[in-house]
Design an enzyme around this catalytic site. Structure first.
Site, mmCIF file in Angstrom:
data_model
loop_
_atom_site.group_PDB
_atom_site.id
_atom_site.type_symbol
_atom_site.label_atom_id
_atom_site.label_comp_id
_atom_site.label_asym_id
_atom_site.label_seq_id
_atom_site.Cartn_x
_atom_site.Cartn_y
_atom_site.Cartn_z
ATOM 1 N N LYS A 15 0.804 -1.210 0.000
ATOM 2 C CA LYS A 15 0.000 0.000 0.000
ATOM 3 C C LYS A 15 0.841 1.265 0.000
ATOM 4 C CE LYS A 15 -2.984 -2.554 3.067
ATOM 5 N NZ LYS A 15 -3.211 -2.736 4.517
ATOM 6 N N ASP A 46 7.279 3.787 -2.097
ATOM 7 C CA ASP A 46 7.473 4.865 -1.126
ATOM 8 C C ASP A 46 8.911 4.847 -0.605
ATOM 9 O OD1 ASP A 46 6.843 2.409 0.052
ATOM 10 O OD2 ASP A 46 5.969 3.307 1.836
ATOM 11 N N ASP A 70 14.379 -0.101 1.153
ATOM 12 C CA ASP A 70 15.051 -0.309 2.429
ATOM 13 C C ASP A 70 16.120 -1.394 2.240
ATOM 14 O OD1 ASP A 70 15.482 -0.849 5.188
ATOM 15 O OD2 ASP A 70 13.469 -0.222 5.680
HETATM 16 C C1 PRP Z 1 7.454 -1.489 2.553
HETATM 17 C C2 PRP Z 1 7.622 -0.465 1.451
HETATM 18 C C3 PRP Z 1 8.300 -1.233 0.362
HETATM 19 C C4 PRP Z 1 9.137 -2.242 1.125
HETATM 20 C C5 PRP Z 1 10.570 -1.789 1.117
HETATM 21 O O1 PRP Z 1 6.325 -2.265 2.298
HETATM 22 O O2 PRP Z 1 6.386 0.060 1.025
HETATM 23 O O3 PRP Z 1 7.376 -1.919 -0.470
HETATM 24 O O4 PRP Z 1 8.629 -2.280 2.464
HETATM 25 O O5 PRP Z 1 11.364 -2.637 1.892
HETATM 26 P P1 PRP Z 1 12.552 -3.523 1.325
HETATM 27 O O6 PRP Z 1 13.407 -2.637 0.462
HETATM 28 O O7 PRP Z 1 13.256 -3.935 2.604
HETATM 29 O O8 PRP Z 1 11.970 -4.679 0.590
HETATM 30 P P2 PRP Z 1 5.585 -3.187 3.380
HETATM 31 O O9 PRP Z 1 5.959 -4.615 3.169
HETATM 32 O O10 PRP Z 1 5.828 -2.620 4.766
HETATM 33 O O11 PRP Z 1 4.053 -3.012 2.981
HETATM 34 P P3 PRP Z 1 3.216 -1.663 2.745
HETATM 35 O O12 PRP Z 1 3.606 -1.110 1.390
HETATM 36 O O13 PRP Z 1 1.799 -2.121 2.783
HETATM 37 O O14 PRP Z 1 3.556 -0.684 3.854
#
Ligand code: PRP
Length: 190
Positions: free
Chosen positions: A52, A109, A112
């Site tokens: 999301k 967004d 990481d």
């Molecule tokens: C978060 C963010 C990215 C991902 C990045 O998503 O939106 O999609 O983590 O992290 P990474 O580089 O360590 O893979 P999340 O899984 O928290 O879901 P969300 O988008 O619903 O917040």
């Protein structure tokens, strides 16, 4: 209602510090939109938001790209309610379209560990996309595990817990129009 009066532009009580204001973010969205417009003069362009978190940014961004685009979205998860990536990316919702013949820009967004983007680049390339580029509003290189090239990047950030403009903690704070650092006491108590 006046936005200042309802606390939308003022700092949320759980936020330690505002990192980037609504104005700075919107300026950056315009700049990225201009670059994408310049870079994709021809061809079919599909903008894929990774939900999301990317929702707010994606829908702001497509209105700053001055050429036709199609949009779709995927829902993935590697964090759940935890603040630490599990490392395993799960597809919860896949694309509607046959992507062969499309140039794809993945919108995030935040990047990481890089697990999500590394997985998706390979996955979408194997499904026949002409090209796959990455656009992320935030880049947190200190946490990178998988090397990832971010073709369109908004801001680089330190290793802090960031919320707002799509970024959540346990599904909260996505609606904030700015990026802020979440107070440690909020996520350490869980
Ligand atoms: C978060 C963010 C990215 C991902 C990045 O998503 O939106 O999609 O983590 O992290 P990474 O580089 O360590 O893979 P999340 O899984 O928290 O879901 P969300 O988008 O619903 O917040």
């Amino acid at each position: 209602m006046n936005r200042k009066a309802d606390g939308m532009t003022e700092k949320n009580k759980d936020v330690e510090k505002i990192l980037f204001t609504e104005e700075q973010i919107q300026e950056k969205v315009k700049e990225i939109g201009r670059r994408i417009t310049e870079d994709y003069k021809d061809g079919n362009l599909l903008i894929v938001g990774i939900m999301k978190g990317a929702g707010i940014f994606m829908y702001d961004l497509i209105r700053q790209i001055r050429r036709p685009v199609r949009t779709d979205y995927m829902v993935l998860s590697s964090y759940g309610k935890s603040s630490v990536s599990s490392g395993t990316v799960t597809i919860k919702r896949n694309l509607d379209y046959d992507i062969s013949g499309y140039h794809i820009i993945l919108v995030e967004d935040i990047v990481d560990t890089g697990n999500t983007m590394a997985f998706l680049k390979e996955y979408l390339s194997s499904r026949g996309a002409l090209s796959v580029k990455i656009c992320s509003m935030l880049d947190k290189p200190a946490r990178r595990i998988k090397p990832v090239v971010i073709d369109y990047c908004g801001f680089e950030v330190e290793d802090e817990f960031i919320v707002g403009y799509g970024c959540d903690y346990a599904e909260q704070y996505r609606y904030l129009p700015y990026f802020g650092i979440l107070k440690k006491e909020i996520y350490l108590k869980d």
